[in-house]
Write a protein that holds these residues in place. Structure first.
Motif, mmCIF file in Angstrom:
data_model
loop_
_atom_site.group_PDB
_atom_site.id
_atom_site.type_symbol
_atom_site.label_atom_id
_atom_site.label_comp_id
_atom_site.label_asym_id
_atom_site.label_seq_id
_atom_site.Cartn_x
_atom_site.Cartn_y
_atom_site.Cartn_z
ATOM 1 N N UNK A 304 14.816 31.326 11.695
ATOM 2 C CA UNK A 304 15.254 31.860 12.989
ATOM 3 C C UNK A 304 16.721 31.517 13.155
ATOM 4 N N UNK A 305 17.457 32.402 13.797
ATOM 5 C CA UNK A 305 18.909 32.193 13.820
ATOM 6 C C UNK A 305 19.485 32.623 15.163
ATOM 7 N N UNK A 306 20.383 31.801 15.681
ATOM 8 C CA UNK A 306 21.156 32.131 16.874
ATOM 9 C C UNK A 306 22.619 31.912 16.533
ATOM 10 N N UNK A 307 23.431 32.943 16.741
ATOM 11 C CA UNK A 307 24.863 32.845 16.451
ATOM 12 C C UNK A 307 25.650 32.922 17.751
ATOM 13 N N UNK A 308 26.495 31.935 17.955
ATOM 14 C CA UNK A 308 27.414 31.932 19.097
ATOM 15 C C UNK A 308 28.777 32.338 18.563
ATOM 16 N N UNK A 309 29.263 33.484 18.985
ATOM 17 C CA UNK A 309 30.517 34.008 18.428
ATOM 18 C C UNK A 309 31.705 33.133 18.804
ATOM 19 N N UNK A 310 31.681 32.569 20.002
ATOM 20 C CA UNK A 310 32.786 31.712 20.433
ATOM 21 C C UNK A 310 32.253 30.713 21.450
ATOM 22 N N UNK A 311 32.389 29.438 21.168
ATOM 23 C CA UNK A 311 31.840 28.399 22.044
ATOM 24 C C UNK A 311 32.459 28.448 23.433
ATOM 25 N N UNK A 312 33.778 28.684 23.508
ATOM 26 C CA UNK A 312 34.440 28.727 24.813
ATOM 27 C C UNK A 312 33.898 29.875 25.656
#
Length: 608
Positions: A304-312
């Motif tokens: 399973x995968x969750x990608x956060x493109x930019x933390x800010x």
């Protein structure tokens, strides 16, 4: 620059000017600004930085040697005993029994006087150190309550030129008859660690609750993400457990987090492999890594995968506090609530009806989405006091008086309601803590420690409670599960202030506390007692009412916003001192009749 770092810089600049020379504070009173500490540049190594001095670094300066000895335990915990034992004479090193792994614990102490060093007839130096126990720093970065009560430590120093010392670093001193525990001065804690804030979800995963950790500056920057994940896996501080939820049992980090092509990758063993939980963890991590930007990817063993493109950007999309409006100042004048007018600040409108705005002693007004929560302490017959409460779209149409009256009721505070749930607040009446609802029904709440309760304050997240009981400061967590307010075990917070009288939250992990240093004063005190900074060093009278707009990463302030009352006079804090709130700064006041005496602003407070 992140909002948290910008705020820390502003507050640091303000606090540096707060303690004038000759203010009567002991030489060892330390000033520390809570924040995330020095910025960590991802992908660069910080190995070797932030290491405490070695034994011989002080040369023949005995006072510096003692200071260095009280800093030697700082740094990565697995080498704490080795660093301290280099200061101890070889024949006495077995007096300090070593612990390993998670059992490593350092006693953090605040020096209450300068160390006293005396020389006896044989030339041996005796050191006497008077301390206040602050807490026990664990290997996981938690500064928990102290487990020892010693207020004094004594040990001796001898020169290094002794038979059998061949091969040892030459020069300086050695400690003989050492303390049997690792000691760390609060000044060294500030110098060799950075404070980090990590976040846990409350029981129904509707809001984040802050929890503080200490990260040694010696830890390489590339390990920061891994350390934050491990802290979250290990769970919250003990005193906070009742108000929050940890990650699922048996959650584990698979290897360390790595940075590949500018993206952080975290691989987890997450029981249940629940994507929603993984997304919630992504929000936790984005705030727990508040000084990192750029992409982050969470992957489980089952892919399973969750990608956060930019933390800010993720932080901006998921604010830790839902604050939509600027703070507004109010006061009580001639028994009614009035807005206060100050330059460049938003002027509020009283959100209750005029017919309800009378006989007011103090008040708590709080925004809850479209609603306003209103709690008034009003005068009742026979010189007693009563709580009057209501909620609704402003102006609140129905205000319900409580059926009970008391000799004295303190300033009420609201807990943040969970969505459409019943709103609750807390208030102190005749030395006891009560829960109230928006229909003024009051139920006594046990606080877990004997004594007279004199003040209560609630953090922005609504789950962390500060109490003053018998003049001492305590913290506990609040749970609202099932619509019932219950408090967890209390933790006493160390401070050099005595006879405490008022408290409010100043930052996420910092409290504003009024008390005495032989003079009435207001200090900022960290939630674990390690931080202590003077705000107002000589109030002139006992503070009976204190209100602060808590600095937070969602709504950044240009300066500390605080008001208080002492001896019936209201003050506005303006660093580095305070000024009286004048009648002319109170809006919508009717001038007194000819020859009449004008009223005075009292019980100032913020609405947010």
């Amino acid at each position: 620059m992140s909002r948290r770092r910008a705020l820390a810089g502003l507050l640091c600049a303000a606090l540096l000017a707060l303690v004038p020379a000759g203010c009567g504070i002991p030489d060892q009173t330390d000033v520390q600004v809570d924040g995330s500490g020095p910025a960590v540049s991802a992908g660069t190594s910080s190995s070797g930085r932030g290491e405490p001095p070695t034994r011989a670094a002080s040369g023949t300066d005995r006072e510096i040697f003692v200071r260095n000895f009280l800093a030697a335990a700082a740094g990565e915990p697995e080498r704490a005993y080795a660093r301290v034992k280099q200061f101890i004479a070889r024949e006495d090193r077995n007096r300090l029994a070593e612990k390993q792994g998670s059992e490593v614990a350092i006693n953090v102490v605040r020096l209450t006087e300068k160390p006293v060093i005396t020389e006896n007839a044989s030339g041996l130096l005796t050191v006497r150190v008077l301390v206040q126990q602050v807490g026990l720093l664990r290997a996981n970065g938690v500064l928990g309550p102290p487990v020892v009560t010693d207020t004094e430590y004594q040990f001796s120093l001898r020169g290094s030129a002794e038979p059998g010392d061949e091969g040892e670093e030459s020069g300086g001193y050695y400690v003989t008859d050492p303390p049997s525990v690792l000691l760390l001065d609060t000044l060294a804690l500030r110098q060799y660690y950075q404070t980090r804030t990590i976040y846990f979800w409350n029981s129904d995963s509707t809001r984040l609750v802050a929890d503080q950790r200490y990260l040694p500056l010696a830890v390489p920057a590339e390990r920061l993400v891994s350390e934050a994940v491990k802290w979250l896996i290990a769970g919250p501080s003990d005193w906070l457990r009742q108000g929050v939820s940890g990650l699922p049992d048996r959650t584990a980090l698979i290897n360390n987090a790595v940075k590949t092509d500018g993206r952080w990758e975290v691989n987890l063993d997450l029981p249940g492999d629940d994507r929603r939980k993984l997304e919630k963890l992504g929000i936790q991590l984005s705030w727990s890594l508040s000084d990192l930007d750029g992409p982050l990817q969470l992957t489980t063993r089952n892919q399973s995968r969750v990608t956060i493109d930019d933390l800010a950007a993720h932080r901006n999309a998921n604010p830790v506090y839902p604050l939509a409006e600027a703070p507004q100042r109010f006061t009580v004048y001639d028994g009614a609530i009035h807005p206060l007018v100050f330059e460049a600040e938003t002027i509020g409108v009283v959100p209750i009806r005029a017919e309800d705005n009378r006989n007011v002693v103090s008040a708590a007004l709080r925004r809850a989405e479209e609603k306003t929560l209103a709690a008034l302490v009003t005068t009742a017959s026979g010189g007693r006091q009563r709580l009057v409460v209501g909620s609704g779209v402003a102006p609140v149409q129905v205000m319900t008086p409580g059926t009970q009256t008391f000799t004295a009721i303190g300033r009420p505070v609201w807990l943040r309601p969970l969505g459409a749930a019943q709103p609750y607040g807390l208030v102190v009446a005749d030395g006891r803590l009560y829960r109230f609802d928006d229909r003024a029904r009051m139920v006594q709440v046990p606080v877990g420690v004997p004594g007279q309760v004199s003040a209560v304050a609630v953090s922005l997240d609504g789950h962390r409670i500060a109490l003053i009981v018998d003049g001492r400061l305590y913290l506990c967590a609040a749970s609202l599960d099932g619509g019932v307010v219950s408090l967890g075990p209390v933790r006493q917070v160390a401070t050099t202030l005595t006879d405490l009288s008022a408290v409010d939250w100043a930052q996420e992990n910092t409290l504003a506390v009024a008390g005495s240093t032989n003079r009435s004063a207001v200090y900022e005190v960290g939630v674990d007692g390690a931080q202590q900074a003077a705000l107002v060093t000589d109030v002139g009278a006992r503070v009976t009412h204190l209100a602060v707009y808590p600095a937070n990463p969602t709504y950044v302030l240009p300066a500390v916003m605080m008001m208080y009352e002492a001896n019936g006079v209201a003050y506005r804090y303006r660093s580095p001192s305070a000024e009286t709130i004048r009648r002319e700064q109170v809006l919508n006041v009717t001038p007194p009749p000819a020859g009449g005496r004008p009223g005075s602003p009292t019980a100032p407070f913020f609405v947010f």
